[in-house]
Design a protein around this motif. Structure first.
Motif, PDB file in Angstrom:
ATOM      1  N   PHE A  56       0.804  -1.219   0.000  1.00  0.00           N
ATOM      2  CA  PHE A  56       0.000   0.000   0.000  1.00  0.00           C
ATOM      3  C   PHE A  56       0.839   1.271   0.000  1.00  0.00           C
ATOM      4  CE2 PHE A  56      -2.355  -3.422   2.001  1.00  0.00           C
ATOM      5  CZ  PHE A  56      -3.560  -3.395   1.304  1.00  0.00           C
ATOM      6  N   VAL A  57       2.144   1.145  -0.203  1.00  0.00           N
ATOM      7  CA  VAL A  57       3.014   2.319  -0.160  1.00  0.00           C
ATOM      8  C   VAL A  57       3.392   2.763  -1.565  1.00  0.00           C
ATOM      9  CG1 VAL A  57       3.958   1.584   2.063  1.00  0.00           C
ATOM     10  CG2 VAL A  57       5.140   0.957  -0.046  1.00  0.00           C
ATOM     11  N   ASP A  58       3.953   3.945  -1.624  1.00  0.00           N
ATOM     12  CA  ASP A  58       4.465   4.498  -2.874  1.00  0.00           C
ATOM     13  C   ASP A  58       5.921   4.069  -3.019  1.00  0.00           C
ATOM     14  OD1 ASP A  58       5.245   5.909  -5.062  1.00  0.00           O
ATOM     15  OD2 ASP A  58       4.752   7.894  -4.260  1.00  0.00           O
ATOM     16  N   ARG A  59       6.194   3.239  -4.009  1.00  0.00           N
ATOM     17  CA  ARG A  59       7.546   2.687  -4.189  1.00  0.00           C
ATOM     18  C   ARG A  59       8.580   3.761  -4.515  1.00  0.00           C
ATOM     19  NH1 ARG A  59       7.762  -2.631  -2.371  1.00  0.00           N
ATOM     20  NH2 ARG A  59       5.769  -3.633  -2.843  1.00  0.00           N
ATOM     21  N   ASP A  60       8.123   4.898  -5.021  1.00  0.00           N
ATOM     22  CA  ASP A  60       9.061   5.953  -5.422  1.00  0.00           C
ATOM     23  C   ASP A  60       9.392   6.904  -4.278  1.00  0.00           C
ATOM     24  OD1 ASP A  60       9.105   4.976  -8.038  1.00  0.00           O
ATOM     25  OD2 ASP A  60       7.305   6.122  -8.574  1.00  0.00           O
ATOM     26  N   ALA A  61       8.761   6.716  -3.121  1.00  0.00           N
ATOM     27  CA  ALA A  61       9.004   7.588  -1.966  1.00  0.00           C
ATOM     28  C   ALA A  61       9.751   6.794  -0.889  1.00  0.00           C
ATOM     29  CB  ALA A  61       7.685   8.120  -1.416  1.00  0.00           C
ATOM     30  N   PRO A  62      10.429   7.492   0.023  1.00  0.00           N
ATOM     31  CA  PRO A  62      11.154   6.796   1.099  1.00  0.00           C
ATOM     32  C   PRO A  62      10.215   5.903   1.908  1.00  0.00           C
ATOM     33  CG  PRO A  62      11.783   9.104   1.002  1.00  0.00           C
ATOM     34  CD  PRO A  62      10.607   8.951   0.069  1.00  0.00           C
ATOM     35  N   LEU A  63      10.636   4.660   2.127  1.00  0.00           N
ATOM     36  CA  LEU A  63       9.771   3.691   2.812  1.00  0.00           C
ATOM     37  C   LEU A  63       9.628   3.923   4.318  1.00  0.00           C
ATOM     38  CD1 LEU A  63      10.614   0.312   1.044  1.00  0.00           C
ATOM     39  CD2 LEU A  63       8.587   1.751   0.796  1.00  0.00           C
ATOM     40  N   PRO A  64      10.683   4.282   5.062  1.00  0.00           N
ATOM     41  CA  PRO A  64      10.536   4.406   6.523  1.00  0.00           C
ATOM     42  C   PRO A  64       9.403   5.331   6.947  1.00  0.00           C
ATOM     43  CG  PRO A  64      12.848   4.435   5.944  1.00  0.00           C
ATOM     44  CD  PRO A  64      12.089   4.496   4.659  1.00  0.00           C
ATOM     45  N   GLY A  65       9.294   6.498   6.294  1.00  0.00           N
ATOM     46  CA  GLY A  65       8.236   7.439   6.660  1.00  0.00           C
ATOM     47  C   GLY A  65       6.855   6.871   6.400  1.00  0.00           C
TER      48      GLY A  65
END
Length: 213
Positions: A145-154
């Protein structure tokens, strides 16, 4: 940053509704006293925060890629659940010995739980921290459900905190319901049967965790 919040919320709600070890711990505590149920729920959510922070830091990935580490966590969680089950069965025997059947003074209520909120908090915390499925959730389900192009930790922290918030509302409602039902468990016979059922459920879930792939 584009995160699929609607899809994630649907999965989180479904995960909470399906009963698991946390559910059993919280309900058992809340059936004794609402405050104890809230303490167990708080412990479970703190355990969820541990998994969230570990996933954000990459520690969960290291643990799950190591077969030995994953097996150790899984077996520790299974043993702890079996321990909780054995203790529940022991409590059932203790209730039977302390409160004989039949009418008479002092025979209409069960012995109080002398363990404080801190003990029930620890039960919720350990049950969640030692649950390998909680770690896998942050590594296999949440990343979908995350945006692969953005930093994952946040993004992991954002979705993890949303998970914790949803859980807080869910546990509060469940504790209120279990606390009301808990009045029925004041009778020794009902309490004894409840402890036996929850005890065997803990043991069954523990065995299931130990034998799962």
């Amino acid at each position: 940053m584009s995160v699929d919040l609607a899809g994630f919320l649907a999965v989180v709600v479904l995960a909470y509704v399906i009963p698991g070890p946390d559910f059993l711990v919280v309900v058992r505590s809340a059936a004794r006293r609402r405050g104890l149920g809230l303490a167990a729920a708080a412990g479970a959510q703190c355990g969820l925060c541990v998994h969230m922070l570990a996933a954000a830091a990459g520690l969960s990935a290291l643990a799950t890629t190591s077969a030995a580490a994953f097996t150790a966590v899984k077996l520790a969680g299974a043993l702890y659940l079996v321990y909780l089950g054995v203790r529940a069965l022991r409590d059932a025997r203790r209730t039977a010995a302390a409160r004989p059947e039949g009418p008479g003074p002092g025979r209409d209520r069960t012995e109080p739980d002398h363990r404080g909120a801190r003990s029930h908090f620890a039960e919720g915390l350990l049950t969640n921290v030692l649950n390998p499925k909680a770690a896998l959730f942050f590594l296999s389900v949440l990343p979908q459900f995350v945006d692969r192009d953005a930093p994952l930790p946040g993004q992991i922290l954002l979705l993890g905190l949303l998970d914790v918030a949803v859980g807080a509302v869910y546990w509060a409602a469940l504790v209120a319901l279990a606390g009301a039902v808990g009045q029925v468990l004041d009778r020794p016979t009902v309490r004894r049967r409840w402890e036996r059922v929850t005890g065997w459920l803990f043991i069954a879930i523990g065995c299931g965790v130990a034998t799962s792939g």
